[in-house]
Design a protein around this motif. Sequence first.
Motif, PDB file in Angstrom:
ATOM      1  N   PRO A   1     -33.327  59.456   4.543  1.00  0.00           N
ATOM      2  CA  PRO A   1     -34.100  59.554   5.781  1.00  0.00           C
ATOM      3  C   PRO A   1     -33.235  59.920   6.983  1.00  0.00           C
ATOM      4  CG  PRO A   1     -33.604  57.256   5.380  1.00  0.00           C
ATOM      5  CD  PRO A   1     -32.921  58.061   4.313  1.00  0.00           C
ATOM      6  N   ASN A   2     -33.310  61.142   7.409  1.00  0.00           N
ATOM      7  CA  ASN A   2     -32.708  61.596   8.674  1.00  0.00           C
ATOM      8  C   ASN A   2     -31.233  61.277   8.852  1.00  0.00           C
ATOM      9  OD1 ASN A   2     -35.274  62.441   9.336  1.00  0.00           O
ATOM     10  ND2 ASN A   2     -35.738  60.672  10.578  1.00  0.00           N
ATOM     11  N   ASN A   3     -30.418  61.644   7.913  1.00  0.00           N
ATOM     12  CA  ASN A   3     -28.983  61.369   8.069  1.00  0.00           C
ATOM     13  C   ASN A   3     -28.364  62.244   9.150  1.00  0.00           C
ATOM     14  OD1 ASN A   3     -29.022  59.527   6.001  1.00  0.00           O
ATOM     15  ND2 ASN A   3     -28.454  61.012   4.447  1.00  0.00           N
ATOM     16  N   CYS A   4     -27.802  61.595  10.172  1.00  0.00           N
ATOM     17  CA  CYS A   4     -27.004  62.311  11.160  1.00  0.00           C
ATOM     18  C   CYS A   4     -25.605  62.488  10.602  1.00  0.00           C
ATOM     19  CB  CYS A   4     -26.922  61.531  12.471  1.00  0.00           C
ATOM     20  SG  CYS A   4     -28.352  61.745  13.535  1.00  0.00           S
ATOM     21  N   LYS A   5     -24.941  63.532  11.080  1.00  0.00           N
ATOM     22  CA  LYS A   5     -23.557  63.821  10.692  1.00  0.00           C
ATOM     23  C   LYS A   5     -23.434  64.220   9.223  1.00  0.00           C
ATOM     24  CE  LYS A   5     -21.662  62.119  14.669  1.00  0.00           C
ATOM     25  NZ  LYS A   5     -21.022  62.988  15.591  1.00  0.00           N
TER      26      LYS A   5
ATOM     27  N   ILE B   1     -22.452  80.307  19.720  1.00  0.00           N
ATOM     28  CA  ILE B   1     -22.488  78.848  19.743  1.00  0.00           C
ATOM     29  C   ILE B   1     -22.934  78.464  21.138  1.00  0.00           C
ATOM     30  CG2 ILE B   1     -21.137  76.716  19.685  1.00  0.00           C
ATOM     31  CD1 ILE B   1     -19.268  78.084  17.674  1.00  0.00           C
ATOM     32  N   GLY B   2     -23.997  77.678  21.231  1.00  0.00           N
ATOM     33  CA  GLY B   2     -24.469  77.248  22.538  1.00  0.00           C
ATOM     34  C   GLY B   2     -25.648  76.317  22.421  1.00  0.00           C
ATOM     35  N   GLY B   3     -25.776  75.412  23.385  1.00  0.00           N
ATOM     36  CA  GLY B   3     -26.882  74.467  23.378  1.00  0.00           C
ATOM     37  C   GLY B   3     -26.858  73.608  22.130  1.00  0.00           C
ATOM     38  N   ILE B   4     -27.774  73.894  21.217  1.00  0.00           N
ATOM     39  CA  ILE B   4     -27.888  73.140  19.963  1.00  0.00           C
ATOM     40  C   ILE B   4     -27.778  74.069  18.762  1.00  0.00           C
ATOM     41  CG2 ILE B   4     -29.319  71.343  21.024  1.00  0.00           C
ATOM     42  CD1 ILE B   4     -31.783  72.749  19.721  1.00  0.00           C
ATOM     43  N   GLN B   5     -27.202  75.247  18.963  1.00  0.00           N
ATOM     44  CA  GLN B   5     -27.272  76.316  17.957  1.00  0.00           C
ATOM     45  C   GLN B   5     -25.921  76.931  17.631  1.00  0.00           C
ATOM     46  OE1 GLN B   5     -30.267  79.264  18.831  1.00  0.00           O
ATOM     47  NE2 GLN B   5     -29.147  80.860  17.757  1.00  0.00           N
TER      48      GLN B   5
ATOM     49  N   ALA C   1     -27.929  84.037  10.209  1.00  0.00           N
ATOM     50  CA  ALA C   1     -28.425  82.679   9.946  1.00  0.00           C
ATOM     51  C   ALA C   1     -28.084  81.825  11.159  1.00  0.00           C
ATOM     52  CB  ALA C   1     -27.781  82.105   8.695  1.00  0.00           C
ATOM     53  N   SER C   2     -29.078  81.106  11.660  1.00  0.00           N
ATOM     54  CA  SER C   2     -28.856  80.186  12.770  1.00  0.00           C
ATOM     55  C   SER C   2     -29.112  78.764  12.287  1.00  0.00           C
ATOM     56  CB  SER C   2     -29.777  80.512  13.948  1.00  0.00           C
ATOM     57  OG  SER C   2     -29.437  81.755  14.511  1.00  0.00           O
ATOM     58  N   TYR C   3     -28.274  77.875  12.749  1.00  0.00           N
ATOM     59  CA  TYR C   3     -28.305  76.466  12.379  1.00  0.00           C
ATOM     60  C   TYR C   3     -28.508  75.698  13.680  1.00  0.00           C
ATOM     61  CZ  TYR C   3     -25.693  78.692   8.556  1.00  0.00           C
ATOM     62  OH  TYR C   3     -25.283  79.530   7.541  1.00  0.00           O
ATOM     63  N   LEU C   4     -29.531  74.830  13.756  1.00  0.00           N
ATOM     64  CA  LEU C   4     -29.864  74.172  15.013  1.00  0.00           C
ATOM     65  C   LEU C   4     -29.905  72.653  14.912  1.00  0.00           C
ATOM     66  CD1 LEU C   4     -31.159  77.137  15.250  1.00  0.00           C
ATOM     67  CD2 LEU C   4     -32.566  76.120  17.004  1.00  0.00           C
ATOM     68  N   HIS C   5     -29.817  72.023  16.072  1.00  0.00           N
ATOM     69  CA  HIS C   5     -29.980  70.599  16.375  1.00  0.00           C
ATOM     70  C   HIS C   5     -28.697  69.785  16.323  1.00  0.00           C
ATOM     71  CE1 HIS C   5     -34.160  70.978  17.092  1.00  0.00           C
ATOM     72  NE2 HIS C   5     -34.404  71.421  15.877  1.00  0.00           N
ATOM     73  N   MET C   6     -27.544  70.443  16.168  1.00  0.00           N
ATOM     74  CA  MET C   6     -26.293  69.688  16.154  1.00  0.00           C
ATOM     75  C   MET C   6     -25.704  69.575  17.555  1.00  0.00           C
ATOM     76  SD  MET C   6     -25.725  73.094  15.447  1.00  0.00           S
ATOM     77  CE  MET C   6     -25.800  73.245  13.703  1.00  0.00           C
ATOM     78  N   LYS C   7     -24.855  68.569  17.723  1.00  0.00           N
ATOM     79  CA  LYS C   7     -24.085  68.464  18.969  1.00  0.00           C
ATOM     80  C   LYS C   7     -23.003  69.532  18.933  1.00  0.00           C
ATOM     81  CE  LYS C   7     -24.672  63.542  19.633  1.00  0.00           C
ATOM     82  NZ  LYS C   7     -24.013  62.247  19.809  1.00  0.00           N
ATOM     83  N   LEU C   8     -22.704  70.118  20.064  1.00  0.00           N
ATOM     84  CA  LEU C   8     -21.645  71.119  20.126  1.00  0.00           C
ATOM     85  C   LEU C   8     -20.317  70.541  19.647  1.00  0.00           C
ATOM     86  CD1 LEU C   8     -22.440  72.990  23.468  1.00  0.00           C
ATOM     87  CD2 LEU C   8     -22.862  73.754  21.128  1.00  0.00           C
TER      88      LEU C   8
ATOM     89  N   GLU D   1     -30.342  66.902  18.372  1.00  0.00           N
ATOM     90  CA  GLU D   1     -30.313  67.438  19.734  1.00  0.00           C
ATOM     91  C   GLU D   1     -31.525  68.344  19.992  1.00  0.00           C
ATOM     92  OE1 GLU D   1     -27.699  66.394  21.891  1.00  0.00           O
ATOM     93  OE2 GLU D   1     -27.585  65.071  20.144  1.00  0.00           O
ATOM     94  N   GLY D   2     -31.940  68.402  21.244  1.00  0.00           N
ATOM     95  CA  GLY D   2     -33.058  69.268  21.632  1.00  0.00           C
ATOM     96  C   GLY D   2     -34.379  68.678  21.192  1.00  0.00           C
ATOM     97  N   PRO D   3     -35.474  69.464  21.257  1.00  0.00           N
ATOM     98  CA  PRO D   3     -36.741  68.942  20.759  1.00  0.00           C
ATOM     99  C   PRO D   3     -36.600  68.698  19.258  1.00  0.00           C
ATOM    100  CG  PRO D   3     -37.102  70.950  22.036  1.00  0.00           C
ATOM    101  CD  PRO D   3     -35.623  70.794  21.832  1.00  0.00           C
ATOM    102  N   SER D   4     -36.609  67.431  18.864  1.00  0.00           N
ATOM    103  CA  SER D   4     -36.334  67.087  17.479  1.00  0.00           C
ATOM    104  C   SER D   4     -36.965  65.751  17.143  1.00  0.00           C
ATOM    105  CB  SER D   4     -34.818  67.024  17.266  1.00  0.00           C
ATOM    106  OG  SER D   4     -34.488  66.578  15.993  1.00  0.00           O
ATOM    107  N   GLY D   5     -37.402  65.606  15.898  1.00  0.00           N
ATOM    108  CA  GLY D   5     -38.013  64.361  15.447  1.00  0.00           C
ATOM    109  C   GLY D   5     -37.080  63.512  14.614  1.00  0.00           C
ATOM    110  N   GLY D   6     -35.800  63.828  14.599  1.00  0.00           N
ATOM    111  CA  GLY D   6     -34.828  63.069  13.817  1.00  0.00           C
ATOM    112  C   GLY D   6     -33.702  63.986  13.388  1.00  0.00           C
ATOM    113  N   CYS D   7     -32.650  63.408  12.859  1.00  0.00           N
ATOM    114  CA  CYS D   7     -31.485  64.195  12.438  1.00  0.00           C
ATOM    115  C   CYS D   7     -31.850  65.096  11.268  1.00  0.00           C
ATOM    116  CB  CYS D   7     -30.346  63.267  12.042  1.00  0.00           C
ATOM    117  SG  CYS D   7     -29.645  62.432  13.462  1.00  0.00           S
ATOM    118  N   HIS D   8     -31.576  66.383  11.448  1.00  0.00           N
ATOM    119  CA  HIS D   8     -31.882  67.359  10.405  1.00  0.00           C
ATOM    120  C   HIS D   8     -31.199  68.681  10.743  1.00  0.00           C
ATOM    121  CE1 HIS D   8     -34.875  68.481  13.448  1.00  0.00           C
ATOM    122  NE2 HIS D   8     -34.976  69.657  12.837  1.00  0.00           N
TER     123      HIS D   8
END
Length: 164
Positions: free
Chosen positions: A38-42, A56-60, A71-78, A101-108
């Motif tokens: 369930p939603n593992n961060c890191k 690389i910028g924002g959450i992408q 390929a773009s990968y999103l929602h990580m911390k910079l 990070e960003g509009p998100s419902g959990g780590c993914h």
Amino acid sequence: MVYPLGPGFNMTDDYGPRVIDIPGASTWHPAVDLQHWPNNCKDQIYSISDGTVTYIGGIQLTIKSPDGWSASYLHMKLSDISVAVGDTVTAGEPIALTGNEGPSGGCHLDLRINKEGTIDPAIASLKAGEDLGGPSTSYGFVNPEEFYQVFGMVLCQPESCRRP
């Protein structure tokens, strides 16, 4: 071509139109969401192919393949990104860690594939978001499941992958 997460990941949101109650999140999803429930961060994210880091910028983080698609990968911390713009990466190389990070419902991981610029006819023939009724922000983005099928791979194996 490799998978962006280690074995046993789940798909928690599909490509295309969706019902969502997360503020700021779009009702058109030009990606698939993947995670180890369930939603593992890191959780380690891997480059799905050889390529060059172009953004690389924002959450992408975006990597352009030698065939021209990206390929773009999103929602990580910079701070959890382990590559830099201009770096050359190989398929399976660790590039970042999952986040919320960003509009998100959990780590993914939000994985997006953009076919613009590709020289691969099989990828060029995939329908993009704008061809399926998506907004202008979906321009060039194709369904990652159909993208993986071009390479003879199943992104979400039915026997091991939880789906929305």
